[in-house]
Design an enzyme around this catalytic site. Sequence first.
Site, short mmCIF file in Angstrom:
data_model
loop_
_atom_site.label_atom_id
_atom_site.label_comp_id
_atom_site.label_asym_id
_atom_site.label_seq_id
_atom_site.Cartn_x
_atom_site.Cartn_y
_atom_site.Cartn_z
N THR A 28 121.76 84.99 75.05
CA THR A 28 122.68 84.05 75.69
C THR A 28 124.00 84.75 76.00
O THR A 28 124.60 85.36 75.12
CB THR A 28 122.89 82.83 74.76
OG1 THR A 28 121.68 82.08 74.76
CG2 THR A 28 124.03 81.95 75.23
N HIS A 177 110.83 78.47 74.12
CA HIS A 177 111.72 78.70 72.98
C HIS A 177 111.43 77.66 71.89
O HIS A 177 111.85 76.51 72.00
CB HIS A 177 113.17 78.59 73.45
CG HIS A 177 114.20 79.12 72.49
ND1 HIS A 177 113.91 79.41 71.17
CD2 HIS A 177 115.52 79.42 72.66
CE1 HIS A 177 115.03 79.86 70.58
NE2 HIS A 177 116.00 79.87 71.47
N ASN A 180 114.91 79.08 66.33
CA ASN A 180 116.37 78.99 66.18
C ASN A 180 116.95 77.59 66.11
O ASN A 180 118.10 77.37 66.46
CB ASN A 180 117.06 79.82 67.28
CG ASN A 180 116.71 81.28 67.16
OD1 ASN A 180 116.17 81.70 66.14
ND2 ASN A 180 116.99 82.06 68.19
N TYR A 182 116.34 74.79 67.73
CA TYR A 182 116.49 73.94 68.92
C TYR A 182 115.38 72.88 68.92
O TYR A 182 114.67 72.70 67.93
CB TYR A 182 116.54 74.81 70.18
CG TYR A 182 117.76 75.71 70.15
CD1 TYR A 182 119.04 75.16 70.23
CD2 TYR A 182 117.66 77.09 69.99
CE1 TYR A 182 120.18 75.95 70.15
CE2 TYR A 182 118.79 77.89 69.92
CZ TYR A 182 120.05 77.31 70.00
OH TYR A 182 121.17 78.11 69.91
N ASN A 237 121.07 77.44 63.06
CA ASN A 237 121.33 76.07 63.50
C ASN A 237 120.86 75.03 62.50
O ASN A 237 120.32 73.99 62.87
CB ASN A 237 120.75 75.84 64.90
CG ASN A 237 121.57 76.55 65.97
OD1 ASN A 237 122.80 76.47 65.96
ND2 ASN A 237 120.91 77.26 66.87
N GLY A 319 117.45 93.22 70.88
CA GLY A 319 118.45 92.31 71.42
C GLY A 319 119.77 93.00 71.66
O GLY A 319 120.01 93.56 72.72
C1 8OZ Z 1 123.64 82.59 70.70
C2 8OZ Z 1 124.53 81.68 71.25
C3 8OZ Z 1 124.05 80.56 71.87
C4 8OZ Z 1 122.69 80.33 71.94
C5 8OZ Z 1 119.43 81.27 70.32
C6 8OZ Z 1 119.77 80.53 72.58
O1 8OZ Z 1 119.90 81.55 69.23
C7 8OZ Z 1 120.32 80.99 71.47
C8 8OZ Z 1 121.79 81.24 71.38
C9 8OZ Z 1 122.29 82.37 70.76
O2 8OZ Z 1 118.21 81.20 70.49
#
Ligand code: 8OZ
Length: 363
Positions: A28, A177, A180, A182, A237, A319
Amino acid sequence: MTRTFALFSPYRLAAIDLANRIVMAPLTRDRAGPGNVPTPLMADYYAQRAGAGLIISEASQVCPEGQGYEATPGIHSPEQVAGWRRVTDAVHAAGGRIFIQLWHVGRISNIAFQPGGAAPVAPSAVRANAKTFVKGEFVPTSEPRALETAEIPGVVAAYATAARNAMDAGFDGVEIHAANGYLIDQFLRDGTNRRTDAYGGPIANRTRFLFEVVDAVTAAIGPERTGVRIAPISPANDIADSDPTALFSAVVDGLDARGVLFIHVIEGATGGARTLDQPFDFKALRKRFRGAYIANNGYDKAMAEAALAADDADLIAFGRPFIANPDLVERLRRDAPLNDLKRESLYGGGAEGYTDYPALADQ
Ligand code: 8OZ
């Protein structure tokens, strides 16, 4: 005599020929233009990194509600598809291959991004102890609302539409995805999924949303163009699960049964430690899956070579080294020094700290 290293050998990913085993991980960078449209600068950035065997794009929201951070690109509007077309054309012209990462943030959002300032959607109304990025500042995530059962097919359909859009935009495939913390990960884990309908409770129910997304995407574009990213033990997260081994065994078995192209596995904490207090057997996960295994998290050249030699992975994703080194593949091949990462230009801004990292030829 020169020794041939597996890392630099070609690989056939279904019908897609990769020049080497090195994958650029999704990163990102928050540089999309108005309307979250990919810009010509983004095309330059990805084309500079086309030496990777495969690029996975930064996470891209499949619908407006799927956005959680400023200036992340979408793949739901015609303007976004046209913007991505410039990116894929530039990467292909430079000899590269590129997949898009399909993203819905779920509860990792702020009302600032939500249509009508509504609450972000999630499996359950459990607020994350996490931050997001609004107007250049990190801010707390907003309290989400639980998706109604009847709303779920519409969210699943957004992934399939986004996958078709990705084909129109010239991508070689998509990565779903599911990592992480989400939306998909929020459904998978018992820490964030408190539902009492068919999408909550036992593992067979918590995996339902992921498998419906995979079925819809593979029906739209084919399993041979569809990969999935998972992060079984990452706490990213504010995600947690009581039994990641049982959960991700079921996840990988379901993906294997669906003939998915690859699993892309973050081994450890996202962007952090590879080993955590919680032990996890990633080799066992690889053995459950007949498609390609992309290993990620903190690899250097020696670790990557060792993983390929031991048949613990087919491809290795890097990455942060790709942010600072557009010609990372060439630098690894020659054992050349790597540029340092500039943290202050990771998220947002323009060319500085984005397309101005030097290649070896410039140094
Ligand atoms: C860093 C900042 C914002 C989003 C992820 C899409 O961790 C992200 C992300 C990473 O998968």
